[in-house]
Enzyme design. Structure first.
Site, PDB file in Angstrom:
ATOM      1  N   HIS A   8     -14.040  25.225 -10.810  1.00  0.00           N
ATOM      2  CA  HIS A   8     -13.203  24.435  -9.911  1.00  0.00           C
ATOM      3  C   HIS A   8     -12.031  25.272  -9.384  1.00  0.00           C
ATOM      4  O   HIS A   8     -11.159  25.663 -10.152  1.00  0.00           O
ATOM      5  CB  HIS A   8     -12.681  23.225 -10.687  1.00  0.00           C
ATOM      6  CG  HIS A   8     -11.925  22.238  -9.876  1.00  0.00           C
ATOM      7  ND1 HIS A   8     -10.711  21.725 -10.278  1.00  0.00           N
ATOM      8  CD2 HIS A   8     -12.215  21.629  -8.697  1.00  0.00           C
ATOM      9  CE1 HIS A   8     -10.294  20.852  -9.396  1.00  0.00           C
ATOM     10  NE2 HIS A   8     -11.187  20.772  -8.428  1.00  0.00           N
ATOM     11  N   ARG A   9     -12.048  25.555  -8.091  1.00  0.00           N
ATOM     12  CA  ARG A   9     -11.026  26.412  -7.451  1.00  0.00           C
ATOM     13  C   ARG A   9     -10.968  27.779  -8.138  1.00  0.00           C
ATOM     14  O   ARG A   9      -9.919  28.389  -8.277  1.00  0.00           O
ATOM     15  CB  ARG A   9      -9.648  25.748  -7.477  1.00  0.00           C
ATOM     16  CG  ARG A   9      -9.642  24.317  -6.939  1.00  0.00           C
ATOM     17  CD  ARG A   9      -8.253  23.712  -6.966  1.00  0.00           C
ATOM     18  NE  ARG A   9      -8.336  22.261  -7.072  1.00  0.00           N
ATOM     19  CZ  ARG A   9      -7.312  21.459  -7.307  1.00  0.00           C
ATOM     20  NH1 ARG A   9      -6.100  21.973  -7.457  1.00  0.00           N
ATOM     21  NH2 ARG A   9      -7.477  20.155  -7.410  1.00  0.00           N
ATOM     22  N   GLU A  35     -16.523  26.477  -6.838  1.00  0.00           N
ATOM     23  CA  GLU A  35     -16.098  25.387  -5.951  1.00  0.00           C
ATOM     24  C   GLU A  35     -14.755  25.762  -5.351  1.00  0.00           C
ATOM     25  O   GLU A  35     -13.877  26.278  -6.051  1.00  0.00           O
ATOM     26  CB  GLU A  35     -15.972  24.083  -6.738  1.00  0.00           C
ATOM     27  CG  GLU A  35     -15.667  22.849  -5.894  1.00  0.00           C
ATOM     28  CD  GLU A  35     -14.173  22.600  -5.634  1.00  0.00           C
ATOM     29  OE1 GLU A  35     -13.851  21.745  -4.796  1.00  0.00           O
ATOM     30  OE2 GLU A  35     -13.336  23.282  -6.281  1.00  0.00           O
ATOM     31  N   ASP A  37     -11.996  25.042  -1.540  1.00  0.00           N
ATOM     32  CA  ASP A  37     -11.579  24.101  -0.496  1.00  0.00           C
ATOM     33  C   ASP A  37     -11.167  24.865   0.759  1.00  0.00           C
ATOM     34  O   ASP A  37     -10.561  25.936   0.669  1.00  0.00           O
ATOM     35  CB  ASP A  37     -10.373  23.287  -0.970  1.00  0.00           C
ATOM     36  CG  ASP A  37     -10.529  22.790  -2.400  1.00  0.00           C
ATOM     37  OD1 ASP A  37     -11.162  21.750  -2.583  1.00  0.00           O
ATOM     38  OD2 ASP A  37     -10.014  23.454  -3.321  1.00  0.00           O
ATOM     39  N   HIS A  50      -6.218  24.321  -1.804  1.00  0.00           N
ATOM     40  CA  HIS A  50      -6.538  22.928  -2.108  1.00  0.00           C
ATOM     41  C   HIS A  50      -5.695  21.949  -1.318  1.00  0.00           C
ATOM     42  O   HIS A  50      -6.209  21.044  -0.659  1.00  0.00           O
ATOM     43  CB  HIS A  50      -6.377  22.640  -3.603  1.00  0.00           C
ATOM     44  CG  HIS A  50      -6.662  21.206  -3.946  1.00  0.00           C
ATOM     45  ND1 HIS A  50      -5.675  20.237  -4.002  1.00  0.00           N
ATOM     46  CD2 HIS A  50      -7.827  20.565  -4.212  1.00  0.00           C
ATOM     47  CE1 HIS A  50      -6.223  19.079  -4.286  1.00  0.00           C
ATOM     48  NE2 HIS A  50      -7.524  19.237  -4.425  1.00  0.00           N
ATOM     49  N   GLU A 112     -15.779  22.642  -0.202  1.00  0.00           N
ATOM     50  CA  GLU A 112     -15.291  21.307   0.138  1.00  0.00           C
ATOM     51  C   GLU A 112     -14.427  21.368   1.384  1.00  0.00           C
ATOM     52  O   GLU A 112     -13.447  22.112   1.427  1.00  0.00           O
ATOM     53  CB  GLU A 112     -14.473  20.707  -1.004  1.00  0.00           C
ATOM     54  CG  GLU A 112     -13.915  19.332  -0.653  1.00  0.00           C
ATOM     55  CD  GLU A 112     -12.964  18.758  -1.688  1.00  0.00           C
ATOM     56  OE1 GLU A 112     -12.244  17.802  -1.348  1.00  0.00           O
ATOM     57  OE2 GLU A 112     -12.941  19.270  -2.826  1.00  0.00           O
ATOM     58  N   LYS A 114     -11.600  19.923   3.366  1.00  0.00           N
ATOM     59  CA  LYS A 114     -10.462  19.058   3.049  1.00  0.00           C
ATOM     60  C   LYS A 114     -10.022  18.304   4.306  1.00  0.00           C
ATOM     61  O   LYS A 114      -8.951  18.539   4.862  1.00  0.00           O
ATOM     62  CB  LYS A 114      -9.319  19.900   2.481  1.00  0.00           C
ATOM     63  CG  LYS A 114      -9.656  20.601   1.181  1.00  0.00           C
ATOM     64  CD  LYS A 114      -9.893  19.627   0.046  1.00  0.00           C
ATOM     65  CE  LYS A 114      -8.597  18.950  -0.364  1.00  0.00           C
ATOM     66  NZ  LYS A 114      -8.782  18.130  -1.586  1.00  0.00           N
ATOM     67  N   ASP A 229     -12.202  23.369 -14.602  1.00  0.00           N
ATOM     68  CA  ASP A 229     -11.139  24.369 -14.487  1.00  0.00           C
ATOM     69  C   ASP A 229     -11.321  25.496 -15.487  1.00  0.00           C
ATOM     70  O   ASP A 229     -10.654  26.529 -15.387  1.00  0.00           O
ATOM     71  CB  ASP A 229      -9.769  23.720 -14.761  1.00  0.00           C
ATOM     72  CG  ASP A 229      -9.376  22.683 -13.724  1.00  0.00           C
ATOM     73  OD1 ASP A 229      -9.978  22.666 -12.631  1.00  0.00           O
ATOM     74  OD2 ASP A 229      -8.454  21.885 -14.011  1.00  0.00           O
TER      75      ASP A 229
END
Length: 245
Positions: A8-9, A35, A37, A50, A112, A114, A229
């Site tokens: 995640h990020r 992943e 954004d 993000h 993703e 945003k 994370d």
């Protein structure tokens, strides 16, 4: 089926999120996927961050859409996390893709859009055009909380997997799946816990799965993936879990 670990990020729990150093760490930790954004700068560049604002994760202020690429590149995106990462820079989509190519990354790249708060004009076309022009070795997956972005990307690139993000209600996600726009769901882990007795029998990649007990739950139920994370921790737990079963 092995549940895939998606960072995640990047390795957000151990590095400044959505930076090249976080993505390198995630790959080194054994993540099956990344992943991240994407937003749009004032001068039309695809920016990896993000939040809609730069305030939380950099030494700057303001909305990404009000800043140029040159202004964004001058920001420090690392010292908020730890002084050791001072002068870490905000990456563009191309920066991240080139890193993954250089690292010979062949896993999932979950991008993703945003667009649920700011509907960046034309961002879906820019993202699709970018990947139409760049051959990549990894599996591309698009997701968004904003249904129109998901639908637009599906029309532009029907061969690319699209998935629906949601935190509490899946009405829109259900519609998109019924219309064959999305392949699966990316629900909040809290939603998964509340609905585990009647989970839909489709591809699930919950977020943000950080607790060991939640990781084990997802591995036990053989979800398609988890978004976490802490990819290094998830990798260790998955190794141990597989050794016990």
């Amino acid at each position: 089926m092995r549940t895939q670990i998606i960072a995640h990020r990047g390795s957000k729990g151990t590095r400044p999120e959505n930076t090249l150093v976080a993505f390198r760490a995630a790959i080194a930790d054994g993540a099956d996927g990344i992943e991240t954004d994407v937003h749009l700068s004032r001068d039309g560049h695809l920016i990896i961050m993000h939040d809609e604002r730069v305030d939380r994760t950099t030494d700057g202020e303001g909305l990404i859409q009000d800043l140029t690429l040159a202004q964004l590149k001058r920001l420090d995106a690392g010292s908020y996390f730890d002084p050791a990462y001072t002068n870490t820079r905000v990456p563009t989509l191309d920066d991240v893709v080139q890193l993954l190519v250089a690292q010979h990354f062949t896993g999932i790249f979950n991008l993703e859009l945003k667009t649920n708060k700011i509907h960046y004009e034309g961002i879906e076309d820019l993202v699709a055009d970018y990947f139409d022009q760049h051959s990549v070795p990894f599996k591309l997956v698009y997701s968004s909380f904003y249904a129109k972005s998901v639908e637009r990307l599906h029309r532009l690139q029907p061969e690319v997997e699209t998935d629906s993000l949601f935190s509490a209600r899946r009405r829109i996600a259900r519609r998109l799946h019924a219309q064959h726009v999305v392949l699966g769901y990316h629900p909040a882990m809290r939603w998964v816990r509340l609905n585990w007795l009647w989970l839909p029998k489709i591809q699930l990649r919950p977020w943000t799965v950080n607790k060991p007990r939640d990781m084990r739950f997802c591995f036990r139920h053989r979800f398609a993936g988890i978004i976490t994370d802490y990819p290094g921790l998830a990798y260790q737990i998955r190794q141990n879990y597989r050794g016990e079963h």
